[in-house]
Write a protein that holds these residues in place. Structure first.
Motif, PDB file in Angstrom:
ATOM      1  N   THR A 112       1.744   6.293  -6.695  1.00 57.80           N
ATOM      2  CA  THR A 112       1.693   6.425  -8.150  1.00 57.80           C
ATOM      3  C   THR A 112       0.890   5.324  -8.815  1.00 57.80           C
ATOM      4  N   SER A 113       0.394   4.386  -8.033  1.00 54.21           N
ATOM      5  CA  SER A 113      -0.375   3.271  -8.585  1.00 54.21           C
ATOM      6  C   SER A 113      -1.870   3.533  -8.458  1.00 54.21           C
ATOM      7  N   ARG A 114      -2.567   3.243  -9.530  1.00 55.92           N
ATOM      8  CA  ARG A 114      -4.011   3.457  -9.558  1.00 55.92           C
ATOM      9  C   ARG A 114      -4.704   2.713  -8.421  1.00 55.92           C
ATOM     10  N   SER A 115      -4.244   1.537  -8.096  1.00 58.31           N
ATOM     11  CA  SER A 115      -4.892   0.700  -7.089  1.00 58.31           C
ATOM     12  C   SER A 115      -4.762   1.251  -5.677  1.00 58.31           C
ATOM     13  N   GLU A 116      -3.887   2.212  -5.477  1.00 57.64           N
ATOM     14  CA  GLU A 116      -3.659   2.753  -4.140  1.00 57.64           C
ATOM     15  C   GLU A 116      -4.565   3.943  -3.827  1.00 57.64           C
ATOM     16  N   TYR A 117      -5.402   4.330  -4.762  1.00 57.59           N
ATOM     17  CA  TYR A 117      -6.311   5.442  -4.558  1.00 57.59           C
ATOM     18  C   TYR A 117      -7.726   4.940  -4.292  1.00 57.59           C
TER      19      TYR A 117
END
Length: 122
Positions: free
Chosen positions: A104-109
């Motif tokens: 759900t975190s932007r940084s994980e995509y």
């Protein structure tokens, strides 16, 4: 590459379906997500789906109204948006994560599409 489409102008209470087509041969190895960014606001998480399509998560504000799904045979992820509200107005981005587990975190995509504008009028 990710190519999103399906945005547009709709009245409150209406529906839209966003689609995002991806290139590549290992589509099911990627978790997919949708984020959105309203004018003057930060990009926020909307929904995510695992590589198998079994696990899904949504931000509270869209639960019961939006549905994320994927067709691994077509390398496409969808976001069905019903009962739209003016506060849903934003640029919607599809995104992919180089592993099949949701996030759900932007940084994980890892990969992002170009965005498609959704405008909901009151």
């Amino acid at each position: 590459q990710l190519q999103a489409c399906g945005g547009g102008l709709v009245q409150a209470g209406g529906s839209l379906r966003l689609s995002c087509a991806a290139s590549g041969r290992t589509f099911s190895s990627y978790a997919l997500g949708w984020f959105r960014q309203a004018p003057g606001k930060e990009r926020e998480f909307v929904a995510t789906i695992s590589g198998s399509g079994v696990t899904k998560y949504y931000v509270n504000s869209v639960k019961g109204r939006f549905t994320i799904s994927r067709d691994n045979a077509k390398n496409t992820v969808y976001l069905q948006m019903n009962s739209l509200k003016p506060e849903d107005t934003a640029v919607y981005y599809c995104t992919a994560r180089a592993m099949p587990v949701t996030a759900t975190s932007r940084s994980e995509y890892d990969y992002w599409g170009q965005g498609t504008l959704v405008t909901v009028s009151s």
